[in-house]
Design a protein around this motif. Structure first.
Motif, mmCIF file in Angstrom:
data_model
loop_
_atom_site.group_PDB
_atom_site.id
_atom_site.type_symbol
_atom_site.label_atom_id
_atom_site.label_comp_id
_atom_site.label_asym_id
_atom_site.label_seq_id
_atom_site.Cartn_x
_atom_site.Cartn_y
_atom_site.Cartn_z
ATOM 1 N N ALA A 137 0.837 -1.207 0.000
ATOM 2 C CA ALA A 137 0.000 0.000 0.000
ATOM 3 C C ALA A 137 0.870 1.255 0.000
ATOM 4 O O ALA A 137 0.593 2.227 -0.713
ATOM 5 N N LEU A 138 1.944 1.227 0.803
ATOM 6 C CA LEU A 138 2.868 2.357 0.831
ATOM 7 C C LEU A 138 3.493 2.582 -0.536
ATOM 8 O O LEU A 138 3.612 3.726 -1.004
ATOM 9 N N ASP A 139 3.922 1.505 -1.162
ATOM 10 C CA ASP A 139 4.534 1.611 -2.476
ATOM 11 C C ASP A 139 3.600 2.336 -3.441
ATOM 12 O O ASP A 139 3.994 3.298 -4.114
ATOM 13 N N ALA A 140 2.344 1.909 -3.494
ATOM 14 C CA ALA A 140 1.399 2.516 -4.438
ATOM 15 C C ALA A 140 1.151 3.986 -4.107
ATOM 16 O O ALA A 140 1.120 4.843 -5.011
ATOM 17 N N ARG A 141 0.992 4.301 -2.828
ATOM 18 C CA ARG A 141 0.680 5.677 -2.449
ATOM 19 C C ARG A 141 1.878 6.598 -2.639
ATOM 20 O O ARG A 141 1.739 7.750 -3.063
ATOM 21 N N ILE A 142 3.073 6.096 -2.299
ATOM 22 C CA ILE A 142 4.270 6.917 -2.467
ATOM 23 C C ILE A 142 4.527 7.200 -3.939
ATOM 24 O O ILE A 142 4.840 8.328 -4.326
ATOM 25 N N VAL A 143 4.388 6.182 -4.776
ATOM 26 C CA VAL A 143 4.615 6.370 -6.212
ATOM 27 C C VAL A 143 3.633 7.394 -6.781
ATOM 28 O O VAL A 143 4.007 8.258 -7.589
ATOM 29 N N ALA A 144 2.379 7.318 -6.359
ATOM 30 C CA ALA A 144 1.379 8.281 -6.848
ATOM 31 C C ALA A 144 1.740 9.702 -6.422
ATOM 32 O O ALA A 144 1.656 10.645 -7.222
ATOM 33 N N LEU A 145 2.158 9.864 -5.161
ATOM 34 C CA LEU A 145 2.541 11.195 -4.683
ATOM 35 C C LEU A 145 3.800 11.690 -5.383
ATOM 36 O O LEU A 145 3.896 12.847 -5.800
ATOM 37 N N ALA A 146 4.791 10.797 -5.484
ATOM 38 C CA ALA A 146 6.096 11.202 -6.017
ATOM 39 C C ALA A 146 5.996 11.713 -7.438
ATOM 40 O O ALA A 146 6.767 12.586 -7.858
ATOM 41 N N GLY A 147 5.042 11.211 -8.199
ATOM 42 C CA GLY A 147 4.927 11.608 -9.590
ATOM 43 C C GLY A 147 3.973 12.757 -9.846
ATOM 44 O O GLY A 147 3.725 13.108 -11.000
ATOM 45 N N MET A 262 -2.487 12.480 17.310
ATOM 46 C CA MET A 262 -3.473 13.557 17.369
ATOM 47 C C MET A 262 -3.948 13.920 15.977
ATOM 48 O O MET A 262 -5.148 14.146 15.743
ATOM 49 N N LEU A 263 -3.019 13.989 15.031
ATOM 50 C CA LEU A 263 -3.370 14.353 13.665
ATOM 51 C C LEU A 263 -4.366 13.360 13.069
ATOM 52 O O LEU A 263 -5.362 13.749 12.452
ATOM 53 N N LEU A 264 -4.103 12.064 13.283
ATOM 54 C CA LEU A 264 -4.966 11.026 12.713
ATOM 55 C C LEU A 264 -6.181 10.737 13.583
ATOM 56 O O LEU A 264 -7.029 9.925 13.217
ATOM 57 N N SER A 265 -6.272 11.373 14.749
ATOM 58 C CA SER A 265 -7.432 11.278 15.654
ATOM 59 C C SER A 265 -7.693 9.846 16.109
ATOM 60 O O SER A 265 -8.683 9.211 15.722
ATOM 61 N N TRP A 266 -6.795 9.364 16.966
ATOM 62 C CA TRP A 266 -6.988 8.043 17.555
ATOM 63 C C TRP A 266 -8.220 8.060 18.465
ATOM 64 O O TRP A 266 -8.391 8.969 19.279
ATOM 65 N N HIS A 267 -9.069 7.055 18.312
ATOM 66 C CA HIS A 267 -10.271 6.918 19.136
ATOM 67 C C HIS A 267 -10.049 5.741 20.076
ATOM 68 O O HIS A 267 -10.188 4.583 19.670
ATOM 69 N N PRO A 280 -10.735 11.072 5.024
ATOM 70 C CA PRO A 280 -9.394 11.649 4.893
ATOM 71 C C PRO A 280 -9.212 12.904 5.725
ATOM 72 O O PRO A 280 -10.185 13.550 6.145
ATOM 73 N N LEU A 281 -7.956 13.243 5.951
ATOM 74 C CA LEU A 281 -7.618 14.471 6.664
ATOM 75 C C LEU A 281 -8.105 15.683 5.877
ATOM 76 O O LEU A 281 -8.009 15.709 4.643
ATOM 77 N N PRO A 282 -8.591 16.698 6.574
ATOM 78 C CA PRO A 282 -8.999 17.909 5.858
ATOM 79 C C PRO A 282 -7.817 18.739 5.371
ATOM 80 O O PRO A 282 -7.985 19.604 4.515
ATOM 81 N N ARG A 301 -0.544 4.406 7.449
ATOM 82 C CA ARG A 301 -1.783 5.040 7.920
ATOM 83 C C ARG A 301 -1.821 6.507 7.496
ATOM 84 O O ARG A 301 -2.863 7.023 7.080
ATOM 85 N N LEU A 302 -0.700 7.204 7.650
ATOM 86 C CA LEU A 302 -0.652 8.626 7.315
ATOM 87 C C LEU A 302 -0.935 8.847 5.843
ATOM 88 O O LEU A 302 -1.773 9.687 5.476
ATOM 89 N N LEU A 303 -0.260 8.099 4.968
ATOM 90 C CA LEU A 303 -0.480 8.286 3.540
ATOM 91 C C LEU A 303 -1.889 7.867 3.131
ATOM 92 O O LEU A 303 -2.481 8.464 2.224
ATOM 93 N N GLY A 304 -2.426 6.863 3.809
ATOM 94 C CA GLY A 304 -3.789 6.440 3.521
ATOM 95 C C GLY A 304 -4.820 7.453 3.945
ATOM 96 O O GLY A 304 -5.961 7.425 3.467
ATOM 97 N N ALA A 305 -4.435 8.357 4.851
ATOM 98 C CA ALA A 305 -5.380 9.362 5.346
ATOM 99 C C ALA A 305 -5.288 10.681 4.589
ATOM 100 O O ALA A 305 -6.078 11.590 4.851
ATOM 101 N N LEU A 306 -4.318 10.813 3.663
ATOM 102 C CA LEU A 306 -4.196 12.065 2.921
ATOM 103 C C LEU A 306 -5.380 12.233 1.974
ATOM 104 O O LEU A 306 -5.811 11.283 1.318
ATOM 105 N N GLY A 307 -5.876 13.442 1.889
ATOM 106 C CA GLY A 307 -6.980 13.725 0.988
ATOM 107 C C GLY A 307 -6.514 13.856 -0.453
ATOM 108 O O GLY A 307 -5.312 13.974 -0.733
ATOM 109 N N GLU A 308 -7.463 13.864 -1.361
ATOM 110 C CA GLU A 308 -7.164 14.019 -2.784
ATOM 111 C C GLU A 308 -6.471 15.358 -3.016
ATOM 112 O O GLU A 308 -6.938 16.411 -2.577
#
Length: 639
Positions: A137-147, A262-267, A280-282, A301-308
């Motif tokens: 999952a990290l690989d896919a998200r990082i590649v999308a961001l990096a490009g 705190m950023l990801l709002s642990w419940h 996603p994060l606002p 978790r952090l990259l998965g929470a990033l908004g579009e």
């Protein structure tokens, strides 16, 4: 042996029935409780000892690898490694582990990438499904961001790059990269200006149409690191000339970094984070400091929470200790993403007018680069001290702790450092007043003096437990006994007394204090009642909490592990190393420890421990850099 193990696995997990060597390994690697039961239950799902025993051994080996920070288990090319040790302990030294996992009978438990199986065999590596899923999952998200390139619709004014001090070419490149791309990595050693350029990045971002200060989130892995990040931003902004209107929100509502939790709002009640792919994060921009401390799972978790369309900026030192949990994700990303990385190499502490900083960083860099001869004979060597009286707490000094010198050092440290603040006993032992979240002016002054005092020094250790005052626990007990004599008012056996530094060991979301936060135990009167309280920094002031409910969540912090010290910085530190060539004694540990100091490092260690540490870099088995390299077509080294 096979019959005994068959009996063991068919009934219940009992370490007493294991081969002695296997039990010894489990104890050394701290494989207890859930880990033990998990491997036992998994192996119990296949019939017969010819499958069950090897699967049990390999499952334990994988758990042991994860406990040591690896995200996968090497099944080949690692002589004497974890898999080989465990298999030998079970009398399976002749087993071809890869052929076994490829064989019949394990199809329901061992799969290939993409399969929903507890174990995943990706020759020559064995993964848990959880960690492989995080890696892919990290690989896919990082590649999308990096490009992803972003249009810079308005160039920031030149003052962003020149005020209060001109940024060097590397720092300017980092700011521009943060403006023009969705992923920016900034790495560099201490003193290279990583945190100071966050203010410049914030100022530059506020000149982009549609970006407001409330759209930018600032975070760090620990509360202490977040606090330092905020302080660095405010120092930089406070030295700047009058800011233009677009940047005025930084003055009116100064940004307050928080922890990643705190950023990801642990419940806590639901035991999950609020923010993720479904929520996603606002924030349109997320800036994270001390990124080397972030585990692979938490980065996923952090990259998965990033908004579009959100952008991510990570700052850290890729040469520091990796995260306590599995992986070395920041190091992997830096290794694989040259086009998204800026390395800061200009050091602002190594100045002729600062001989202490120059010596500390020269020694640290020689440890990092395994330049052993330069440690003793270079232009900026370690200074060997024959006696305790010669230790000046300036530059890097080495004192052999033998012949009772460690206990004498601890006594002197307590007297000169811990209680060295003028009027310490009066300030530490007095009663403070806290009503409605407010302190009287005089109390605030004394609190500020105490916290500034304790922010100036710390003892760091490689180990939590070690005999002869070599570990965190023994040193904390030693200092606690001394403080009881000073401020304990006759208390015997009290866990805490007034004036003691403490460290949070877990997150307390209800009170808003988090793992790694550092505070003080003081006597505080609230609502007419005098109680022991844990006082922590909070914004520009301090917050007090009754100590009694927190006693199981805090520990003394006269000494802490080097791992716990990441994200902190002190004027003077002492580093206590093991008596032997312990596996915890690594290049990254010593480099990280030394670089926590601004003025002086006292190394309490036998001389031979230093080259041993410098020559043993941390190895983390992780496939992320390799996977990113394949996805990007650039290759990529392993950790």
């Amino acid at each position: 042996m096979a019959e005994a193990l068959e009996s063991l696995l068919a009934l219940h997990p009992d370490r007493a029935q294991l081969p002695p060597r296997a039990a010894e390994l489990l104890e050394r690697w701290n494989l207890e409780g859930p880990e033990w039961v998990m491997a036992w239950h998994l192996s119990g799902l296949v019939p017969g000892p010819e499958l069950r025993t090897p699967l049990f051994a390999l499952s334990l080996a994988l758990l042991a690898a994860q406990a040591q920070g690896h995200t996968r288990l090497a099944l080949a090319g690692d002589p004497g490694g974890i898999a080989e040790q465990v298999l030998q302990a079970f009398g399976l030294q002749g087993l071809d582990a890869q052929a076994f996992l490829d064989g019949p009978g394990l199809e329901g438990l061992v799969g290939r990438e993409g399969d929903a199986r507890p174990l995943v065999f990706e020759r020559p590596w064995l993964y848990s499904q959880r960690l492989l899923a995080a890696e892919t999952a990290l690989d896919a998200r990082i590649v999308a961001l990096a490009g992803t390139a972003l249009a810079v619709t308005e160039a920031p004014p030149e003052a962003v790059f020149a005020d209060p001090e001109p940024l060097n070419a590397q720092q300017c490149r980092a700011v521009r990269m943060a403006l023009g791309g969705a992923l920016t990595l900034v790495t560099g050693g201490p003193g290279t200006g990583k945190t100071s350029i966050v203010a410049a990045i914030l100022r530059a971002l506020l000149h982009q149409p549609g970006l407001r200060l409330e759209d930018i989130a600032l975070a760090a892995p620990t509360g202490k690191a977040a606090q330092r990040m905020g302080q660095a931003i405010q120092r930089n902004l406070g030295r700047a000339q009058a800011l233009p209107e677009a940047e005025q929100p930084l003055v009116r509502t100064p940004p307050k970094p928080g922890t990643l939790h705190m950023l990801l709002s642990w419940h806590p009640a639901q035991e999950r984070f609020r923010h993720g792919p479904g929520d996603p994060l606002p924030a349109k921009v997320v800036i994270v400091d001390e990124a080397s401390m972030v585990s692979q799972a938490h980065m996923a978790r952090l990259l998965g929470a990033l908004g579009e369309g959100a952008r991510l900026i990570l700052l850290g030192d890729a040469r520091q200790l990796p995260s306590v949990e599995e992986g070395c994700v920041f190091r992997d990303m830096v290794a694989a993403l040259a086009a998204n990385t800026v390395e800061l190499t200009v050091n602002y502490r190594m100045r002729p007018e600062d001989p202490n900083g120059m010596n500390i960083l020269s020694v640290a860099n020689n440890v990092r680069d395994n330049q052993v001869q330069a440690l003793w004979e270079g232009q900026e060597p370690i200074h060997s001290r024959a006696t305790l009286a010669e230790v000046r707490h300036a530059q890097v000094e080495l004192l052999d702790p033998g012949e009772g010198r460690l206990e004498a050092f601890a006594s002197r440290w307590f007297e000169q450092q811990v209680t060295g603040l003028p009027g310490f006993k009066a300030k530490a032992g007095r009663t403070y007043h806290y009503e409605g979240g407010q302190w009287p002016e005089g109390d605030l002054a004394d609190l500020g003096a105490l916290f500034k005092h304790f922010d100036g020094f710390r003892i760091l250790c490689a180990l939590r437990e070690a005999g002869g005052l070599r570990g965190v626990q023994d040193l904390n007990r030693f200092c606690h006994r001394r403080m009881l004599d000073l401020t304990g008012e006759g208390l015997k056996g009290a866990l805490f007394c007034a004036g003691e530094p403490i460290l949070m060991t877990t997150n307390d979301y209800r009170r808003g204090i988090f793992n790694g936060d550092q505070g003080l135990v003081l006597k505080v009167e609230t609502d007419g009642q005098l109680r022991q309280a844990a006082v922590f920094p909070r914004g520009d002031g301090f917050a007090a909490f009754l100590l009694e409910p927190l006693k199981t969540l805090v520990e003394h912090a006269y000494a802490m592990t080097v791992h716990k010290s990441q994200g902190s910085e002190y004027d003077r530190i002492a580093i206590v190393l093991p008596r032997t060539d312990h596996k915890a004694l690594t290049q990254e540990l010593l480099y990280t420890g030394i670089t926590r100091a601004r003025t002086g490092v006292a190394l309490l260690a036998e001389r031979e421990r230093i080259p041993f540490a410098a020559g043993h870099p941390t190895v983390r088995e992780s496939g992320l850099a390799e996977r990113l390299g394949r996805s990007l077509g650039t290759g990529g080294p392993l950790c």
